[in-house]
Design an enzyme around this catalytic site. Sequence first.
Site, mmCIF file in Angstrom:
data_model
loop_
_atom_site.group_PDB
_atom_site.id
_atom_site.type_symbol
_atom_site.label_atom_id
_atom_site.label_comp_id
_atom_site.label_asym_id
_atom_site.label_seq_id
_atom_site.Cartn_x
_atom_site.Cartn_y
_atom_site.Cartn_z
ATOM 1 C CG ASN A 7 -1.823 1.128 1.385
ATOM 2 O OD1 ASN A 7 -1.806 2.119 0.361
ATOM 3 N ND2 ASN A 7 -2.673 1.077 2.326
ATOM 4 N NE ARG A 91 -6.119 1.543 -0.008
ATOM 5 C CZ ARG A 91 -6.605 2.025 1.028
ATOM 6 N NH1 ARG A 91 -5.705 2.089 2.243
ATOM 7 N NH2 ARG A 91 -7.608 2.784 1.092
ATOM 8 C CG HIS A 180 -12.667 4.010 2.998
ATOM 9 N ND1 HIS A 180 -13.593 5.263 3.567
ATOM 10 C CD2 HIS A 180 -11.281 4.197 3.256
ATOM 11 C CE1 HIS A 180 -12.625 6.141 4.208
ATOM 12 N NE2 HIS A 180 -11.441 5.605 4.054
ATOM 13 C CG LEU A 207 -17.770 5.321 11.182
ATOM 14 C CD1 LEU A 207 -18.685 5.424 12.268
ATOM 15 C CD2 LEU A 207 -18.135 6.491 10.271
ATOM 16 C CG ASN A 209 -7.306 10.359 10.814
ATOM 17 O OD1 ASN A 209 -7.906 11.318 10.945
ATOM 18 N ND2 ASN A 209 -6.165 10.011 11.028
ATOM 19 N N GLY A 210 -10.140 9.138 7.595
ATOM 20 C CA GLY A 210 -11.093 9.401 6.775
ATOM 21 C C GLY A 210 -12.455 8.451 6.864
ATOM 22 N NE ARG A 239 -9.538 13.263 4.192
ATOM 23 C CZ ARG A 239 -9.664 11.798 3.629
ATOM 24 N NH1 ARG A 239 -10.329 11.478 3.033
ATOM 25 N NH2 ARG A 239 -8.717 11.090 4.484
ATOM 26 C CG PHE A 282 -12.679 10.774 16.002
ATOM 27 C CD1 PHE A 282 -12.230 10.764 14.888
ATOM 28 C CD2 PHE A 282 -14.187 11.287 16.361
ATOM 29 C CE1 PHE A 282 -12.963 11.190 13.876
ATOM 30 C CE2 PHE A 282 -14.833 11.700 15.172
ATOM 31 C CZ PHE A 282 -13.921 11.464 14.045
ATOM 32 N NE ARG A 283 -6.544 7.470 19.768
ATOM 33 C CZ ARG A 283 -6.028 6.296 18.948
ATOM 34 N NH1 ARG A 283 -5.344 5.285 19.453
ATOM 35 N NH2 ARG A 283 -5.092 6.639 17.956
ATOM 36 N N GLY A 331 -15.022 3.139 14.473
ATOM 37 C CA GLY A 331 -16.151 2.363 14.412
ATOM 38 C C GLY A 331 -15.774 1.087 15.131
ATOM 39 C CD GLU A 332 -11.710 -2.169 13.141
ATOM 40 O OE1 GLU A 332 -10.579 -2.481 13.873
ATOM 41 O OE2 GLU A 332 -11.687 -2.092 11.911
ATOM 42 C CG ASN A 333 -10.714 0.286 18.104
ATOM 43 O OD1 ASN A 333 -10.407 -0.764 18.575
ATOM 44 N ND2 ASN A 333 -9.886 0.692 17.221
ATOM 45 C CD GLU A 382 -8.892 -0.661 3.994
ATOM 46 O OE1 GLU A 382 -8.194 -0.541 4.991
ATOM 47 O OE2 GLU A 382 -9.278 0.063 2.932
HETATM 48 P P1 ADP Z 1 -7.177 5.996 8.791
HETATM 49 O O1 ADP Z 1 -6.788 4.416 8.256
HETATM 50 O O2 ADP Z 1 -8.197 6.669 7.967
HETATM 51 O O3 ADP Z 1 -5.782 6.662 9.111
HETATM 52 P P2 ADP Z 1 -7.865 4.540 11.227
HETATM 53 O O4 ADP Z 1 -9.004 3.773 10.563
HETATM 54 O O5 ADP Z 1 -6.671 3.919 11.616
HETATM 55 O O6 ADP Z 1 -7.819 5.755 10.237
HETATM 56 O O7 ADP Z 1 -8.536 5.161 12.120
HETATM 57 C C1 ADP Z 1 -8.117 6.322 13.093
HETATM 58 C C2 ADP Z 1 -9.074 6.959 14.049
HETATM 59 O O8 ADP Z 1 -9.605 6.014 14.940
HETATM 60 C C3 ADP Z 1 -8.565 8.099 14.773
HETATM 61 O O9 ADP Z 1 -8.849 9.155 14.928
HETATM 62 C C4 ADP Z 1 -8.392 7.537 16.147
HETATM 63 O O10 ADP Z 1 -8.389 8.484 17.261
HETATM 64 C C5 ADP Z 1 -9.542 6.659 16.031
HETATM 65 N N1 ADP Z 1 -9.315 5.433 17.307
HETATM 66 C C6 ADP Z 1 -8.680 4.445 17.198
HETATM 67 N N2 ADP Z 1 -8.825 3.767 18.346
HETATM 68 C C7 ADP Z 1 -9.720 4.555 19.154
HETATM 69 C C8 ADP Z 1 -10.484 4.192 20.462
HETATM 70 N N3 ADP Z 1 -9.766 3.355 21.220
HETATM 71 N N4 ADP Z 1 -11.127 5.033 20.889
HETATM 72 C C9 ADP Z 1 -11.724 6.134 20.016
HETATM 73 N N5 ADP Z 1 -11.124 6.546 18.593
HETATM 74 C C10 ADP Z 1 -10.133 5.569 18.432
#
Ligand code: ADP
Length: 394
Positions: A7, A91, A180, A207, A209-210, A239, A282-283, A331-333, A382
């Site tokens: 990638n 990718r 995506h 959900l 960063n993007g 964005r 987001f953290r 979305g996962e965390n 992915e």
């Molecule tokens: P990308 O691939 O678009 O860079 P990711 O899918 O890795 O992004 O997601 C990154 C985002 O997920 C960050 O904004 C991060 O704060 C958020 N994130 C990761 N872990 C957590 C968590 N435990 N709680 C809240 N947000 C989280």
Amino acid sequence: MKILVLNCGSSSLKYQLIDMDTEQVLAKGLCERIGLNNSRVTHKIFDGNSFEKEISLQNHLDAVQIVMDNLLDENYGVLQNITEIDAVGHRVLHGGKFFNKPVIVDSEVKNAIRECFVLGPLHNPQNLMGIEACEKLMPGTKQVAVFDTAFHQTMPTKAFLYALPYEYFERYQIRRYGFHGTSHQYVSMRATKMLDNSNLKIITCHLGNGSSICAVENGKCIDTSMGFTPLEGLAMGTRCGDIDPAIIKFLICEENLTINQIDDILNKKSGIFGISGISSDFRDIEAAAINGNERAKIALEIFYYRCAKYIGSYASAMNGVDAIVFTAGLGENSPITREKICSYLNYLGVEIDKEKNNCRGREIDFSADNSHVKLLVVPTNEELMIAKETLALI
Ligand code: ADP
């Protein structure tokens, strides 16, 4: 069968070597700051051992060479010979109108990727560089291109065409492409497996960063929130997502900005970062909101609200929804994100099980027993999806 997944980003290269018989990741790593000072390489193998080093990487050819060296390393290597790699899956961001599925790379494919430079100027040139580096360093090994836009090519015209003069679609292929795609495809496929039903109306929420949301009916994308570029749709880390296009002219005039400055503001200074003034992570925003920061609170409210609006509009587009899937970093965390978004959706029969929702980073069905819609967390993968597509083609 061993598949290498690459990638290539604008200044980075992520890689994974996957044994497809067991789907085990044998090694993975990241080359950062390619073409800049102090490039870095991190490499980790299946038993947890890893190393990190600073090294000069002038371009993506250097980076692919380092990937080969790492895979063959005396202490941290997992291969005796580079010919053990059966194929490489790349990718590629933008497949334009040319590709609705992965393809084996030949000169025609490379020309088409080149034609899409104008649509994906920050990614497609690097993606092609990665392909050409592999051709040079691993001659004879099959290269497969997997496009971020391909899964969305099934969208009907009413979903992908903008209400602009038609000639711009004809002349420049200005239309919704969506991104995506590999992630939306992977998690929607996992959802059909988890629910043991392939005829479903699914809304997938990537959900991170993007961020983007996708409507998937019977395994096919019928609409998605990102558009001509990954700028449209949800409010994201930096964005802006959907805005009134007239704001651009207004800001150019009022602030005396150039078009490049506006582009920078919309892509890098807006979203959660722009509203909160704190961070794009987001953290950080969740922590600031808990500590009472009002702008962090409103940034999150805007994010949840817009996600819920897209889910509502896709439930309309499909005339119903059987499952909503959450994936990617947030979305996962982030249980609170899932809970807040779902709180807008009770009219669809969405009810969460709070206890089950309190999980991170693993597959789970967190819908309450009385929910009319299944609510799932599916960690995206992915790389595995790209490796599977590559294997299928070779
Ligand atoms: P990308 O691939 O678009 O860079 P990711 O899918 O890795 O992004 O997601 C990154 C985002 O997920 C960050 O904004 C991060 O704060 C958020 N994130 C990761 N872990 C957590 C968590 N435990 N709680 C809240 N947000 C989280």
